[in-house]
Design a protein around this motif. Sequence first.
Motif, short mmCIF file in Angstrom:
data_model
loop_
_atom_site.label_atom_id
_atom_site.label_comp_id
_atom_site.label_asym_id
_atom_site.label_seq_id
_atom_site.Cartn_x
_atom_site.Cartn_y
_atom_site.Cartn_z
N HIS A 26 0.83 -1.21 0.00
CA HIS A 26 0.00 0.00 0.00
C HIS A 26 0.86 1.26 0.00
CE1 HIS A 26 -3.61 -2.31 1.95
NE2 HIS A 26 -3.29 -2.76 0.76
N SER A 27 1.95 1.24 0.76
CA SER A 27 2.82 2.42 0.86
C SER A 27 3.67 2.63 -0.39
CB SER A 27 3.73 2.29 2.07
OG SER A 27 4.73 1.29 1.83
N GLY A 28 3.80 1.61 -1.23
CA GLY A 28 4.64 1.69 -2.41
C GLY A 28 6.07 1.27 -2.15
N ALA A 45 -6.74 -3.36 1.01
CA ALA A 45 -7.00 -1.97 0.64
C ALA A 45 -8.48 -1.64 0.75
CB ALA A 45 -6.48 -1.69 -0.77
N PHE A 46 -9.34 -2.58 0.35
CA PHE A 46 -10.78 -2.37 0.55
C PHE A 46 -11.08 -2.28 2.04
CE2 PHE A 46 -11.45 -3.83 -3.86
CZ PHE A 46 -12.44 -2.95 -4.26
N ALA A 47 -10.45 -3.14 2.84
CA ALA A 47 -10.71 -3.18 4.28
C ALA A 47 -10.28 -1.89 4.98
CB ALA A 47 -10.01 -4.38 4.92
N TYR A 53 -4.48 3.08 -3.73
CA TYR A 53 -3.83 1.80 -4.02
C TYR A 53 -4.70 0.94 -4.93
CZ TYR A 53 -1.62 -2.72 -3.67
OH TYR A 53 -1.03 -3.92 -3.98
N LEU A 54 -6.00 0.90 -4.67
CA LEU A 54 -6.90 0.11 -5.50
C LEU A 54 -6.83 0.56 -6.96
CD1 LEU A 54 -9.88 -0.15 -3.03
CD2 LEU A 54 -8.47 -2.05 -3.86
N LEU A 55 -6.84 1.85 -7.18
CA LEU A 55 -6.77 2.36 -8.55
C LEU A 55 -5.40 2.11 -9.16
CD1 LEU A 55 -8.77 5.68 -8.10
CD2 LEU A 55 -9.51 3.61 -9.31
N ARG A 56 -4.34 2.26 -8.38
CA ARG A 56 -2.97 2.03 -8.87
C ARG A 56 -2.74 0.57 -9.25
NH1 ARG A 56 -0.93 4.33 -4.47
NH2 ARG A 56 -0.01 2.46 -3.58
#
Length: 135
Positions: A26-28, A45-47, A53-56
């Motif tokens: 998530h942080s990349g 990410a949903f949680a 992040y979801l879009l990336r």
Amino acid sequence: MPTPPPTAPCPCGLPADYANCCGRYHSGAQQAPTAELLMRSRFSAFAVGDVPYLLRSWHASTRPPRLDLDPDQQWVRLEILGAERGALFDTEGSVEFRAHYREGGHTGSLHENSSFARERGAWVYVGPLSPVVFD
């Protein structure tokens, strides 16, 4: 939604804390090395409500222009039912899963067999291989 504390259990269900599991994706700081780990990180990410992040992590050809999460829907548990390909040296793969949620005092689940591909070297979610089923 606030990011979970680094030592909190990871929402994806693996026996690791958030920072050392999905938080690093998530942080990349790192990229998910397999399609299954990307699936787990997307569930997390949903949680935690990590829309960027979801879009990336969505394939450019199927990514929506925006994503609005339902604040009343809480993703609580992930079951990985199977995976094909999607390993370190693959370029595509699939992961079948059941994601459990709570919403408005009710519980339910989403069952999907998802397609994943590498886009510029990173695993991304392409879309469902068959109709998504809500139970």
